[in-house]
Scaffold this active site. Sequence first.
Site, PDB file in Angstrom:
ATOM      1  N   GLY A 141     106.964  24.002  37.429  1.00 52.23           N
ATOM      2  CA  GLY A 141     105.652  23.348  37.488  1.00 52.23           C
ATOM      3  C   GLY A 141     105.148  22.918  36.129  1.00 52.23           C
ATOM      4  CG  ASP A 188     100.375  25.646  44.107  1.00 53.42           C
ATOM      5  OD1 ASP A 188     100.348  24.814  43.197  1.00 53.42           O
ATOM      6  OD2 ASP A 188     101.409  25.932  44.730  1.00 53.42           O
ATOM      7  CD  GLU A 226     108.101  28.384  42.213  1.00 53.20           C
ATOM      8  OE1 GLU A 226     107.841  27.567  41.326  1.00 53.20           O
ATOM      9  OE2 GLU A 226     107.318  28.635  43.135  1.00 53.20           O
ATOM     10  CE  LYS A 265      96.668  25.326  39.435  1.00 57.57           C
ATOM     11  NZ  LYS A 265      97.989  25.556  38.924  1.00 57.57           N
TER      12      LYS A 265
HETATM   13  O1  R5P Z   1     106.725  24.882  43.549  1.00 56.32           O
HETATM   14  C1  R5P Z   1     106.020  24.951  42.545  1.00 56.32           C
HETATM   15  C2  R5P Z   1     105.408  26.143  42.024  1.00 56.32           C
HETATM   16  O2  R5P Z   1     105.062  27.122  42.940  1.00 56.32           O
HETATM   17  C3  R5P Z   1     104.389  25.988  40.918  1.00 56.32           C
HETATM   18  O3  R5P Z   1     104.500  27.139  40.140  1.00 56.32           O
HETATM   19  C4  R5P Z   1     102.962  25.803  41.384  1.00 56.32           C
HETATM   20  O4  R5P Z   1     102.889  24.694  42.264  1.00 56.32           O
HETATM   21  C5  R5P Z   1     102.000  25.605  40.202  1.00 56.32           C
HETATM   22  O5  R5P Z   1     102.315  24.441  39.553  1.00 56.32           O
HETATM   23  P1  R5P Z   1     101.440  23.859  38.364  1.00 56.32           P
HETATM   24  O6  R5P Z   1     101.615  24.762  37.218  1.00 56.32           O
HETATM   25  O7  R5P Z   1     102.017  22.495  38.128  1.00 56.32           O
HETATM   26  O8  R5P Z   1     100.026  23.772  38.863  1.00 56.32           O
END
Ligand code: R5P
Length: 237
Positions: A42, A97, A116, A134
Site C-alpha cells: 500500500g 484501511d 498479507e 484510519k
Molecule cells: O491490500 C492492501 C492493504 O491491505 C493496505 O495495507 C491497505 O489497503 C492500506 O493501504 P494504504 O496504506 O494505501 O492506505
Amino acid sequence: MTAPASPAPAPAALSQDELKAQVGRAALAYVVKGEIVGVGTGSTVNKFIDALATIKDEIKGAVSSSVASTERLRALGIQVFDSNEVEELAVYIDGADEIDHRGFMVKGGGAALTREKIVAAQSKRFVCIADASKLVETLGAFPLPVEVVPMAVRRVMRQFASLGGISQVREKDGLPLVTDNGQHIVDVTGLHIADPLAFESEVSQWPGVVTVGVFAHQKADVCLLGTATGVKTMQFA
Ligand SMILES: O=C[C@H](O)[C@H](O)[C@H](O)COP(=O)(O)O
C-alpha cells in the site's frame, strides 16, 4: 502604546502523504537488525519501503505480501525471500484501511489481503502504520474487501446480503480485478462489525471465500498512527 503581540502562527498541517512518510520512518525502530522483515502493501508501506532502503545493509532482506511491494523492494536493492523459505519473522509492517482501539483491522483496499494475512500469520509481531484517518470506533465504514474464487462470487454476495451488506465486484479497466492469486475481490458496504473475531471466523468458512479483509485473529500488536502532532504509538494487549 505598543500593539498587542500577535499569536504565533499555527504550524502548517501535514498532508496525508507526509503523515504516511512519518510513520513509515518511525517503523524502522521495529525492524530487527540482521533479520528478514515482513513487508505489507500500500501507499503507507511504500513510504516504509523507501525508509527501509536507507538501512538495507543492516537487514537480511524481506518477505513481501504482493507483487507490487516485491518490485519496489527489489528496485531499491532489498533481497526478497519466498515466505516458504522462512519459518518465522520477527516483525511484519503493514498499513490498514481501518484500525480500532483493540488493534482489529480491515485491510485489502489494495487487493493484497490474502498474502498479507499469510505473512502476518508467520510473524511474531504486527506493526500497523497508518495516518490518523484510519482509526475508528467500530469496523465497517470502509467497504470490506473479500477475496473470492470467481465461481463463488454471486453466492458470496447473496450471503452478505443476508447480513445486510451490499456487495460490489471490484473492477479494473472495466473488468473484474484479478488479484495476485488469480481471484476476484468483492467489496461490501453496510456492515457494522461489532465482533471482528466472530465475524472473521464465520465468513472465512463460506465456500469460495479465500480471505476476508477483517484482521482480528492476525490483529496489530502496535499501531504507529500519524497525527498532526506527531507519531502516536498505540500498544494492544
Ligand atoms: O491490500 C492492501 C492493504 O491491505 C493496505 O495495507 C491497505 O489497503 C492500506 O493501504 P494504504 O496504506 O494505501 O492506505
